[in-house]
Design an enzyme around this catalytic site. Structure first.
Site, PDB file in Angstrom:
ATOM      1  N   GLU A  51       3.305   3.372   1.319  1.00 58.70           N
ATOM      2  CA  GLU A  51       2.100   2.814   0.403  1.00 58.70           C
ATOM      3  C   GLU A  51       2.723   1.209   0.399  1.00 58.70           C
ATOM      4  O   GLU A  51       3.387   0.867  -0.379  1.00 58.70           O
ATOM      5  CB  GLU A  51       2.126   3.159  -0.944  1.00 58.70           C
ATOM      6  CG  GLU A  51       0.792   2.584  -1.661  1.00 58.70           C
ATOM      7  CD  GLU A  51       0.920   2.517  -3.138  1.00 58.70           C
ATOM      8  OE1 GLU A  51      -0.156   2.621  -3.715  1.00 58.70           O
ATOM      9  OE2 GLU A  51       2.024   2.632  -3.530  1.00 58.70           O
TER      10      GLU A  51
ATOM     11  N   ASP B  78       5.935   5.765  -2.383  1.00 60.02           N
ATOM     12  CA  ASP B  78       5.195   4.752  -3.368  1.00 60.02           C
ATOM     13  C   ASP B  78       5.874   3.473  -3.186  1.00 60.02           C
ATOM     14  O   ASP B  78       6.966   3.142  -3.212  1.00 60.02           O
ATOM     15  CB  ASP B  78       5.693   5.572  -4.543  1.00 60.02           C
ATOM     16  CG  ASP B  78       4.620   4.967  -5.819  1.00 60.02           C
ATOM     17  OD1 ASP B  78       3.457   5.170  -5.634  1.00 60.02           O
ATOM     18  OD2 ASP B  78       5.378   4.368  -6.907  1.00 60.02           O
TER      19      ASP B  78
ATOM     20  N   HIS C 114      -5.662   8.691  -4.993  1.00 61.58           N
ATOM     21  CA  HIS C 114      -6.072   8.790  -6.320  1.00 61.58           C
ATOM     22  C   HIS C 114      -6.103   7.564  -7.133  1.00 61.58           C
ATOM     23  O   HIS C 114      -6.220   7.633  -8.494  1.00 61.58           O
ATOM     24  CB  HIS C 114      -4.776   9.630  -6.906  1.00 61.58           C
ATOM     25  CG  HIS C 114      -3.671   9.116  -6.612  1.00 61.58           C
ATOM     26  ND1 HIS C 114      -3.038   8.671  -5.272  1.00 61.58           N
ATOM     27  CD2 HIS C 114      -2.460   8.383  -7.476  1.00 61.58           C
ATOM     28  CE1 HIS C 114      -1.771   7.913  -5.437  1.00 61.58           C
ATOM     29  NE2 HIS C 114      -1.568   7.718  -6.510  1.00 61.58           N
ATOM     30  N   ASP C 115      -5.932   6.541  -6.312  1.00 64.26           N
ATOM     31  CA  ASP C 115      -5.853   5.266  -7.358  1.00 64.26           C
ATOM     32  C   ASP C 115      -7.142   4.373  -7.085  1.00 64.26           C
ATOM     33  O   ASP C 115      -7.355   3.404  -7.306  1.00 64.26           O
ATOM     34  CB  ASP C 115      -4.689   4.304  -6.553  1.00 64.26           C
ATOM     35  CG  ASP C 115      -3.540   4.924  -7.119  1.00 64.26           C
ATOM     36  OD1 ASP C 115      -3.414   5.499  -8.002  1.00 64.26           O
ATOM     37  OD2 ASP C 115      -2.488   4.478  -6.169  1.00 64.26           O
TER      38      ASP C 115
ATOM     39  N   ASP D 173       5.654  13.061  -2.653  1.00 63.58           N
ATOM     40  CA  ASP D 173       5.571  11.661  -3.146  1.00 63.58           C
ATOM     41  C   ASP D 173       7.122  11.155  -3.261  1.00 63.58           C
ATOM     42  O   ASP D 173       7.731  11.767  -4.069  1.00 63.58           O
ATOM     43  CB  ASP D 173       4.708  11.440  -4.183  1.00 63.58           C
ATOM     44  CG  ASP D 173       3.593  10.407  -3.934  1.00 63.58           C
ATOM     45  OD1 ASP D 173       4.152   9.252  -3.923  1.00 63.58           O
ATOM     46  OD2 ASP D 173       2.556  10.435  -4.255  1.00 63.58           O
TER      47      ASP D 173
HETATM   48  C1  NOJ Z   1       0.889   3.654  -6.700  1.00 65.50           C
HETATM   49  C2  NOJ Z   1       0.727   4.904  -6.999  1.00 65.50           C
HETATM   50  O1  NOJ Z   1      -0.181   5.288  -6.121  1.00 65.50           O
HETATM   51  C3  NOJ Z   1       0.109   4.833  -8.401  1.00 65.50           C
HETATM   52  O2  NOJ Z   1      -0.696   5.908  -8.859  1.00 65.50           O
HETATM   53  C4  NOJ Z   1       1.174   4.430  -9.313  1.00 65.50           C
HETATM   54  O3  NOJ Z   1       0.530   4.225 -10.705  1.00 65.50           O
HETATM   55  C5  NOJ Z   1       1.942   3.104  -8.883  1.00 65.50           C
HETATM   56  N1  NOJ Z   1       2.269   3.322  -7.588  1.00 65.50           N
HETATM   57  C6  NOJ Z   1       3.364   3.177  -9.504  1.00 65.50           C
HETATM   58  O4  NOJ Z   1       4.138   4.097  -9.268  1.00 65.50           O
END
Ligand code: NOJ
Length: 545
Positions: free
Chosen positions: A253, A200, A319-320, A98
């Site tokens: 992302e 990210d 994971h989000d 990541d």
């Molecule tokens: C996206 C990530 O997937 C998430 O888990 C994170 O809190 C935010 N970006 C900030 O880095």
């Protein structure tokens, strides 16, 4: 299109904290991951995306990096990391890391140094004087994690910008030194044998201006930093300087991405992007407001993205996000069928499939967290806000639950023993889902009809079928609750048919007159020839004649 490893591989995302704990401290670690490589190999995984394993104070569980060149001691050492890369490689699995460079941790030495105005790192971050004699933030932007996007530091007598948490100061990409440092980090890891990066919030790194943002009910200021021209310039530069020089894979992302920007990001910038339109089809305005799942909308969004991009990064979980079955399937009567129907969708679309740990087991959201067990920093803020606006306790808990990132972060369920075999510790960092006695890898491995074994068959089928890997994607017009599409490659035709609902659906004539051999289905003894109806969540992959 040149075929690279990631075009035919399945990516499996590991959230290291919750995957496997080798030393009994209740927290997953790298040796734990190494011990499960055979499991991943037997599943058919070709690439692992590791959520951050760098040194971190864990304000956002690794998405706040304190040192890009060292490993979080909770997870192991650099030697463990090297061993992971080597052992995975021996099993034909590559590791993607990541890359979190919209921001660093406030404990990163660059930031600590930057507090002093004369520091060479001052210009790595957005330090500004506030308004009204420095007593108020420099603008009205709000953070994705709640509150102002600015924090005042008395020692600096200035404010710094953080579009995420307070402990995640934004890097200033206008400073060419930032790109130089990040490129060094990329080369360091690629030279160590890493296959690439999941980048990210990479479509937000370039802040065009620091003017006030338009008032919104959600995050204020985004129009000044979402997908700006400078963002593309930086990524193109990274591609030229680094990515194009390695056999590697990059995926961005990119929340809120549109087709035009997605095409740009995937042309000499990154290989793929994650769009969030598909999984937002059960949300209304903001992530805490859930609406009924609308199959028609879901299907339309997927078809549009399949049409607009040559190669998608397909996913239903990460994971989000809350777990997918409760969102797009059924956790009760048709739990098995709907989990397998979603698996069929994910593995037969055109693009690289990204599977999140536990998705292959049909893992579900935690029944209900209460504030005392919340780990995700966002929860406390949202819960507090809802209570402040007089939402009842029950309603507030429910609304937090809808977007609670802890749901997908509970420990991986390996077997039916203590802590689901995740850890020998008395207490795990997040509680284990009480359904682990039924839903776990060992039990499912021993049951030929399990969700896990369905994933294995599906992944193997995908590997053997060039049409499923590289074939064109051709949707077939049907009513909203049915999804039907062809994948065609060099004369081979594979047809996919999915019932997105729990109701029996009758098939249109053009399908019910088809003849073909079923390659895989989530119902036993399913056939296609002269099929008139689809059973609840029925999924079929067919070789058509
Ligand atoms: C996206 C990530 O997937 C998430 O888990 C994170 O809190 C935010 N970006 C900030 O880095």
């Amino acid at each position: 299109m040149e075929h690279k490893h990631f075009h035919s591989a399945v990516v499996y995302q590991i959230y290291p904290r919750s995957f496997c704990d080798s030393n009994g401290d209740g927290i997953g670690d790298i040796p734990g991951i190494i011990s499960k490589l055979d499991y991943l190999k037997s599943l058919g995984v070709g690439i692992i995306w590791l959520s951050p394993v760098y040194k971190t104070p864990n304000a956002d569980f690794g998405y706040d990096v304190a040192d890009y060149y060292s490993i979080n001691p909770e997870y192991g050492t650099m030697a463990d990391m090297d061993r992971l890369v080597d052992e995975a490689k021996r099993k034909g699995i590559r590791i993607v890391m990541d890359l979190v460079v919209n921001h660093t941790s406030d404990e990163h030495e660059w930031f600590q140094s930057s507090i002093h105005p004369e520091s060479p790192y001052r210009g790595f971050y957005y330090w500004r004087k506030g308004r009204k004699g420095n007593t108020e933030p420099p603008n009205n932007w709000t953070s994705n994690f709640g509150g102002s996007a600015w924090t005042y530091v008395p020692e600096a007598d200035a404010w710094y910008l953080h579009v995420f948490g307070k402990k995640q100061p934004d890097l200033d990409w206008h400073n060419p030194k930032v790109l130089e440092e990040v490129e060094n980090i990329l080369r360091f890891w690629l030279d160590r044998g890493i296959y690439g990066f999941r980048c990210d919030v990479i479509n937000q790194i370039w802040k065009d201006s620091l003017k006030d943002g338009k008032k919104t009910i959600w995050v204020c200021g985004q129009e000044h930093y979402l997908m700006k021209e400078g963002n593309h310039t930086i990524l193109h530069q990274m591609y030229q300087d680094v990515f194009s020089k390695y056999d590697c894979m990059t995926v961005g992302e990119t929340s809120y991405v549109d087709f035009k920007n997605a095409r740009r990001f995937t042309n000499k910038e990154l290989d793929m992007v994650f769009q969030f339109d598909t999984i937002s089809s059960d949300r209304f305005l903001v992530p805490i407001f859930k609406t009924r799942f609308k199959p028609r909308k879901f299907k339309k969004t997927i078809f549009n993205w399949q049409r607009e991009l040559d190669w998608n990064a397909n996913f239903l979980e990460n994971h989000d996000q809350p777990r997918s079955i409760a969102r797009f399937g059924d956790t009760k009567k048709y739990y098995q069928e709907s989990a397998k129907e979603l698996a069929t969708l994910l593995l037969t679309l055109k693009g690289t499939p990204f599977l999140y740990q536990g998705e292959e087991l049909g893992m579900l959201d935690y029944p209900m967290f209460t504030p005392k067990d919340y780990q995700d920093p966002v929860n406390h803020y949202v819960y507090g806000l809802l209570r402040h606006y007089h939402f009842s306790e029950k309603r507030s808990l429910k609304l937090v639950h809808n977007e609670n990132r802890d749901n997908a972060r509970t420990p991986m369920q390996w077997n039916a023993t203590k802590n689901a075999g995740f850890s020998t510790s008395e207490k795990t960092w997040l509680p284990v889902n009480p359904n682990y006695e039924k839903i776990n890898a060992e039990t499912e491995e021993n049951d030929d009809t399990s969700i896990l074994n369905y994933y294995k068959k599906l992944i193997a089928l995908r590997k053997e079928n060039p049409a499923l890997l590289f074939g064109d994607f051709e949707p077939l017009k049907t009513k909203g609750s049915i999804m039907a599409y062809y994948r065609g490659y060099e004369g081979e035709m594979v047809f996919v048919l999915l019932n997105l609902t729990k109701k029996v659906q009758s098939l249109p004539r053009k399908i019910s007159t088809m003849i073909g051999d079923v390659l895989l289905s989530n119902y036993p003894h399913a056939g296609l020839t002269y099929k008139k109806r689809l059973r609840p969540y029925e999924a079929l992959i067919v070789k058509v004649k």
